[in-house]
Scaffold this motif. Sequence first.
Motif, PDB file in Angstrom:
ATOM      1  N   LYS A   1       0.823  -1.224   0.000  1.00 49.78           N
ATOM      2  CA  LYS A   1       0.000   0.000   0.000  1.00 49.78           C
ATOM      3  C   LYS A   1       0.851   1.267   0.000  1.00 49.78           C
ATOM      4  O   LYS A   1       0.654   2.184  -0.794  1.00 49.78           O
ATOM      5  CB  LYS A   1      -0.962   0.011   1.203  1.00 49.78           C
ATOM      6  CG  LYS A   1      -1.899  -1.167   1.260  1.00 49.78           C
ATOM      7  CD  LYS A   1      -2.814  -1.122   2.463  1.00 49.78           C
ATOM      8  CE  LYS A   1      -2.104  -1.180   3.809  1.00 49.78           C
ATOM      9  NZ  LYS A   1      -1.335  -2.421   4.021  1.00 49.78           N
ATOM     10  N   SER A   2       1.816   1.339   0.941  1.00 52.22           N
ATOM     11  CA  SER A   2       2.637   2.559   1.042  1.00 52.22           C
ATOM     12  C   SER A   2       3.497   2.737  -0.192  1.00 52.22           C
ATOM     13  O   SER A   2       3.731   3.866  -0.647  1.00 52.22           O
ATOM     14  CB  SER A   2       3.533   2.500   2.287  1.00 52.22           C
ATOM     15  OG  SER A   2       2.733   2.492   3.437  1.00 52.22           O
ATOM     16  N   THR A   3       3.964   1.626  -0.747  1.00 43.84           N
ATOM     17  CA  THR A   3       4.766   1.701  -1.972  1.00 43.84           C
ATOM     18  C   THR A   3       3.931   2.334  -3.078  1.00 43.84           C
ATOM     19  O   THR A   3       4.387   3.241  -3.789  1.00 43.84           O
ATOM     20  CB  THR A   3       5.232   0.285  -2.373  1.00 43.84           C
ATOM     21  OG1 THR A   3       5.930  -0.289  -1.267  1.00 43.84           O
ATOM     22  CG2 THR A   3       6.120   0.317  -3.604  1.00 43.84           C
TER      23      THR A   3
ATOM     24  N   SER B   1       1.870  10.887   4.476  1.00 43.41           N
ATOM     25  CA  SER B   1       2.467   9.559   4.633  1.00 43.41           C
ATOM     26  C   SER B   1       2.123   8.949   5.983  1.00 43.41           C
ATOM     27  O   SER B   1       1.578   9.611   6.875  1.00 43.41           O
ATOM     28  CB  SER B   1       3.976   9.630   4.432  1.00 43.41           C
ATOM     29  OG  SER B   1       4.562  10.156   5.584  1.00 43.41           O
ATOM     30  N   GLN B   2       2.469   7.671   6.124  1.00 43.04           N
ATOM     31  CA  GLN B   2       2.120   6.890   7.307  1.00 43.04           C
ATOM     32  C   GLN B   2       2.791   7.451   8.571  1.00 43.04           C
ATOM     33  O   GLN B   2       2.253   7.347   9.656  1.00 43.04           O
ATOM     34  CB  GLN B   2       2.604   5.452   7.049  1.00 43.04           C
ATOM     35  CG  GLN B   2       1.935   4.398   7.856  1.00 43.04           C
ATOM     36  CD  GLN B   2       2.234   3.000   7.287  1.00 43.04           C
ATOM     37  OE1 GLN B   2       2.773   2.834   6.196  1.00 43.04           O
ATOM     38  NE2 GLN B   2       1.876   1.990   8.036  1.00 43.04           N
ATOM     39  N   ASN B   3       3.976   8.052   8.389  1.00 42.98           N
ATOM     40  CA  ASN B   3       4.717   8.567   9.534  1.00 42.98           C
ATOM     41  C   ASN B   3       4.699  10.093   9.514  1.00 42.98           C
ATOM     42  O   ASN B   3       5.377  10.718   8.701  1.00 42.98           O
ATOM     43  CB  ASN B   3       6.163   8.055   9.451  1.00 42.98           C
ATOM     44  CG  ASN B   3       6.977   8.528  10.640  1.00 42.98           C
ATOM     45  OD1 ASN B   3       6.463   9.254  11.511  1.00 42.98           O
ATOM     46  ND2 ASN B   3       8.237   8.153  10.673  1.00 42.98           N
TER      47      ASN B   3
ATOM     48  N   LEU C   1      -3.692   9.501   0.952  1.00 48.08           N
ATOM     49  CA  LEU C   1      -3.596   9.423   2.417  1.00 48.08           C
ATOM     50  C   LEU C   1      -3.198   8.011   2.807  1.00 48.08           C
ATOM     51  O   LEU C   1      -3.931   7.047   2.549  1.00 48.08           O
ATOM     52  CB  LEU C   1      -4.945   9.798   3.036  1.00 48.08           C
ATOM     53  CG  LEU C   1      -5.370  11.229   2.700  1.00 48.08           C
ATOM     54  CD1 LEU C   1      -6.839  11.294   2.346  1.00 48.08           C
ATOM     55  CD2 LEU C   1      -5.060  12.161   3.827  1.00 48.08           C
ATOM     56  N   ASP C   2      -2.017   7.879   3.393  1.00 49.49           N
ATOM     57  CA  ASP C   2      -1.502   6.565   3.757  1.00 49.49           C
ATOM     58  C   ASP C   2      -1.685   6.353   5.256  1.00 49.49           C
ATOM     59  O   ASP C   2      -0.875   6.816   6.060  1.00 49.49           O
ATOM     60  CB  ASP C   2      -0.020   6.458   3.366  1.00 49.49           C
ATOM     61  CG  ASP C   2       0.511   5.043   3.549  1.00 49.49           C
ATOM     62  OD1 ASP C   2      -0.283   4.144   3.880  1.00 49.49           O
ATOM     63  OD2 ASP C   2       1.724   4.853   3.362  1.00 49.49           O
ATOM     64  N   GLU C   3      -2.748   5.667   5.628  1.00 49.27           N
ATOM     65  CA  GLU C   3      -3.085   5.440   7.048  1.00 49.27           C
ATOM     66  C   GLU C   3      -2.968   6.744   7.829  1.00 49.27           C
ATOM     67  O   GLU C   3      -2.386   6.792   8.923  1.00 49.27           O
ATOM     68  CB  GLU C   3      -2.199   4.354   7.641  1.00 49.27           C
ATOM     69  CG  GLU C   3      -2.433   3.016   6.955  1.00 49.27           C
ATOM     70  CD  GLU C   3      -1.732   1.872   7.641  1.00 49.27           C
ATOM     71  OE1 GLU C   3      -1.810   1.778   8.866  1.00 49.27           O
ATOM     72  OE2 GLU C   3      -1.113   1.064   6.927  1.00 49.27           O
ATOM     73  N   ALA C   4      -3.546   7.794   7.252  1.00 44.98           N
ATOM     74  CA  ALA C   4      -3.363   9.145   7.791  1.00 44.98           C
ATOM     75  C   ALA C   4      -4.162   9.404   9.059  1.00 44.98           C
ATOM     76  O   ALA C   4      -4.055  10.491   9.642  1.00 44.98           O
ATOM     77  CB  ALA C   4      -3.750  10.167   6.723  1.00 44.98           C
TER      78      ALA C   4
HETATM   79 MG   LIG Z   1       2.107   1.133   4.752  1.00 42.01          MG
END
Ligand SMILES: [Mg+2]
Length: 276
Positions: A34-36, A76-78, A153-156
């Motif tokens: 997913k993040s990729t 991003s996730q972080n 939105l990555d697990e935002a």
């Molecule tokens: Mg991810």
Amino acid sequence: MSFSYGGRPALRGLSFSAPPGSFTALMGASASGKSTWAKLLNAILLPQSGTVFVGGLATEVEENRPLVRRLAGLVSQNPDDHIVAATVEEDTAFGPGNLGLPPAEVRERVDEALALTGLTALRQKDVGQLSGGQKQKLALAGVLALRPRALVLDEATAMLDPAGRREVLDTVCALRQSDKLTVFWCTHRPEEALRADRLVVLRDGVIAWEGEPTAGLSRADLSDCGILPPPCGALLQKLAAAGRAVPVTALTPAACAAALAAFWPRRRENDGVCEC
Ligand SMILES: [Mg+2]
Ligand SMILES: Nc1ncnc2c1ncn2[C@@H]1O[C@H](COP(=O)(O)OP(=O)(O)OP(=O)(O)O)[C@@H](O)[C@H]1O
């Protein structure tokens, strides 16, 4: 398109298109890619084969990349990845400031982005003193201040409490309506995916399923991809397994309540007992 990290494939042979104004939810187990995928949409990563187009611009063309990054804003996730300045206000102003906009417009965009994310009261706060959830909202504010055409939105909302998650989701859905934003939302949460108009499920870097979210979230054969129904769906599945003729695709609380209300009175009429 395909993408590998040092020869290890992370995404293989994806073919996908998100029409302007659409809301796609991307789900899949941890490490499914997913993040990729999110990073490929923002030209942080480039595909090794195939092409990614954002607003018709190929990300492999170097001159396109600054505009691609403005068109498709990535949260991003972080959230720590996003922090570049000392205070909430300065951090939000960083992106629009870099675009060389007049100071009055930067101020207007910062005010708007902080209001949309509920951070106005924290504008002078040192970013080092923010909670994880507040940092996630700040990351979203920084992206919104760039006025993108698409939001990735990555697990935002992963660090937010339930009320905060709903607030962010409602804000994004409202922006999608008012500004015709295209939304691409990576999540592990079925209740977030239910707000999308399309669900894509990844399994080991390959699209395992694609379609209408309620249909996907009701499928038992996607449980290895981390796809489990939301609580209403789980309740309906248990009732169905116990022989009750309830629709297992009524996944939202309103749809589930309507399905149960339609089922139980009929039972009462038929055999004179209420089994609630
Ligand atoms: Mg991810
Ligand atoms: N920087 C990297 N270098 C090498 N391999 C990586 C890197 N980032 C991700 N990977 C690998 O690529 C695969 C996909 O990772 P990715 O982060 O895209 O998954 P994900 O679906 O976002 O997972 P999660 O739900 O845990 O966030 C995994 O096997 C992961 O180990």
